[in-house]
Scaffold this motif. Structure first.
Motif, short mmCIF file in Angstrom:
data_model
loop_
_atom_site.label_atom_id
_atom_site.label_comp_id
_atom_site.label_asym_id
_atom_site.label_seq_id
_atom_site.Cartn_x
_atom_site.Cartn_y
_atom_site.Cartn_z
N ILE A 59 0.83 -1.20 0.00
CA ILE A 59 0.00 0.00 0.00
C ILE A 59 0.87 1.26 0.00
CG2 ILE A 59 -1.65 1.35 1.37
CD1 ILE A 59 -2.85 -1.37 2.27
N SER A 60 1.93 1.25 0.80
CA SER A 60 2.83 2.41 0.84
C SER A 60 3.53 2.61 -0.50
CB SER A 60 3.87 2.24 1.95
OG SER A 60 3.25 2.17 3.21
N LEU A 61 3.88 1.52 -1.15
CA LEU A 61 4.53 1.62 -2.46
C LEU A 61 3.58 2.20 -3.49
CD1 LEU A 61 6.93 1.10 -4.32
CD2 LEU A 61 6.15 -1.28 -4.56
N GLU A 62 2.36 1.73 -3.48
CA GLU A 62 1.35 2.28 -4.40
C GLU A 62 1.15 3.77 -4.16
OE1 GLU A 62 -3.41 1.81 -5.48
OE2 GLU A 62 -2.56 0.81 -3.74
N ARG A 63 1.07 4.17 -2.89
CA ARG A 63 0.88 5.59 -2.56
C ARG A 63 2.09 6.41 -2.96
NH1 ARG A 63 -2.58 6.52 1.38
NH2 ARG A 63 -3.48 4.66 0.45
N THR A 124 -10.43 9.95 3.44
CA THR A 124 -10.57 8.57 3.90
C THR A 124 -9.24 7.84 3.86
OG1 THR A 124 -12.85 8.52 3.10
CG2 THR A 124 -11.82 6.41 3.57
N LEU A 125 -8.47 8.05 2.79
CA LEU A 125 -7.16 7.41 2.69
C LEU A 125 -6.21 7.92 3.77
CD1 LEU A 125 -6.71 7.39 -1.20
CD2 LEU A 125 -7.24 5.45 0.27
N ALA A 126 -6.29 9.21 4.08
CA ALA A 126 -5.45 9.76 5.15
C ALA A 126 -5.86 9.18 6.50
CB ALA A 126 -5.56 11.28 5.16
N LEU A 127 -7.17 9.05 6.73
CA LEU A 127 -7.66 8.46 7.98
C LEU A 127 -7.19 7.01 8.10
CD1 LEU A 127 -9.40 8.63 10.54
CD2 LEU A 127 -11.39 7.99 9.12
N LEU A 158 -10.52 0.91 5.35
CA LEU A 158 -10.70 2.30 4.92
C LEU A 158 -9.84 2.62 3.69
CD1 LEU A 158 -10.87 4.18 8.34
CD2 LEU A 158 -12.75 3.62 6.77
N THR A 159 -8.67 1.98 3.57
CA THR A 159 -7.87 2.18 2.36
C THR A 159 -8.63 1.71 1.13
OG1 THR A 159 -5.75 2.00 3.52
CG2 THR A 159 -5.74 1.52 1.17
N ILE A 160 -9.20 0.52 1.22
CA ILE A 160 -9.97 -0.03 0.10
C ILE A 160 -11.22 0.80 -0.14
CG2 ILE A 160 -11.31 -2.03 -0.66
CD1 ILE A 160 -9.22 -3.73 0.97
N ALA A 161 -11.94 1.13 0.92
CA ALA A 161 -13.17 1.91 0.77
C ALA A 161 -12.87 3.29 0.19
CB ALA A 161 -13.87 2.04 2.12
#
Length: 358
Positions: A59-63, A124-127, A158-161
């Motif tokens: 997830i961090s790599l994608e971001r 949402t991604l930040a949360l 929440l990352t997926i949502a």
């Protein structure tokens, strides 16, 4: 610091994959599968390896790729290194500090994006990233990994949502529904925090939030429309909708685990989310994410459905064993879960090779 070129992103992904493989083996050790002693010794780190070291890295790599800033790649590096430290058997404190650093960097990147483009999905991604940071800090402070699990789960859900919420902008979503999503997104960390002080009300609220969020996603995700199309678009929609079903099932398992406790419900709750929901999302998004991150082609093939179907069937077998008091069925299902992930990796690798020939 410039953006990292695709070839230099590969070692970061490899770090995550190492934790995936050994995290799966650690999970099998927890199911009493006979494995070499070094693997058995890592059984207690199964959750951290899968969530912080593998999913945290990916997830961090994608971001970082989306942010296109060199410093953002320090997040997947820290998560991957944390996994290696955990596997090496060094003091858990070093791994915990690495995971805290990774989550802090991901949070910084996510908040930076939110500042540039404030929208419900960026918030949402930040949360989500902040939930991962909170979970890691809880683990660091308490030295009890189980207390971090609700925060880690919120991070993934929440990352997926949030990523799916971005696409709902293409649909005429009612204002009340958008407000409902914001309420549900806020309920997850609230319930996780409540659970630290008042475990029973916190777990009930958490399970209800998962159940409601599953219904929201089933109702408003664009997958309801795209499932009627063909090829990769339909495959992704099938992955998403089946994943939402698992998320709803997890909410029910979570409620039952509090209101009518029974052996196996806790395991069913955890793996309905972490395997059924999360890996359905991974299977669906991998043909899009990996080309973006590694600049490779992954052409669609109907064989993509094979690991997806095997995931659901093996998980059903595992949960039937959990809930039916048949540990041998749960063990066979767990082994099948691991083989499914191998099948998925091989399917994606075959597609990459096919893409190179085209």
């Amino acid at each position: 610091m410039p953006n990292l070129p695709p070839p230099l992103r590969v070692p970061l992904l490899v770090l995550g994959m190492v934790s995936l493989v050994l995290g799966v083996l650690a999970g099998l050790a927890r199911l009493a599968v006979d494995l070499p002693a070094p693997v058995m010794a890592r059984a207690g780190g199964h959750g951290a390896l899968m969530i912080c070291a593998f999913l945290g890295t990916v997830i961090s790599l994608e971001r970082a790729v989306a942010v296109a800033r060199g410093w953002a790649y320090l997040a997947p590096l820290a998560a991957g290194v944390g996994g290696l430290v955990l596997l090496a058997g060094v003091s858990p404190l070093a791994a915990q500090i690495a995971f805290v650093a990774a989550a802090a960097l991901l949070s910084a990147a996510s908040l930076w994006v939110m500042r540039l483009q404030f929208a419900p999905f960026t918030a949402t991604l930040a949360l989500a990233a902040l939930c991962w940071l909170a979970g890691n800090l809880v683990w660091l402070q308490s030295q009890d990994m189980t207390l971090a699990v609700p925060w880690w789960m919120a991070f993934l859900v929440l990352t997926i949502a949030g990523e799916r919420l971005e696409l709902t902008r293409l649909l005429p979503t009612p204002k009340a529904a958008r407000r409902g999503f914001a309420l549900l997104a806020g309920l997850l960390p609230l319930a996780a925090a409540c659970g630290l002080i008042h475990p029973v009300p916190g777990r009930v609220l958490y399970a209800l939030a998962l159940l409601a969020l599953a219904f929201w996603l089933l109702r408003y995700d664009i997958a309801r429309t795209t499932v009627g199309q063909t090829g990769l678009t339909r495959f992704i929609a099938v992955c998403l909708l089946s994943g939402y079903a698992w998320l709803g099932a997890a909410g029910l398992f979570g409620l039952l685990d509090v209101l009518a406790p029974a052996p196996g419900l806790r395991d069913a709750f955890l793996h309905a989310v972490f395997l059924g929901f999360v890996f359905s999302m991974i299977f669906g998004h991998a043909p899009i994410i990996f080309p973006a991150v590694l600049k490779v082609k992954i052409p669609y093939h109907p064989a993509f459905y094979l690991p997806l179907a095997a995931l659901h069937l093996s998980l059903l077998l595992r949960l039937a064993g959990d809930l039916g008091g048949r540990p041998e069925s749960a063990q066979i299902g767990g082994i099948a879960n691991g083989l499914v992930l191998l099948l998925f990796i091989l399917t994606m690798a075959a597609s990459v090779l096919r893409g190179r020939r085209q």
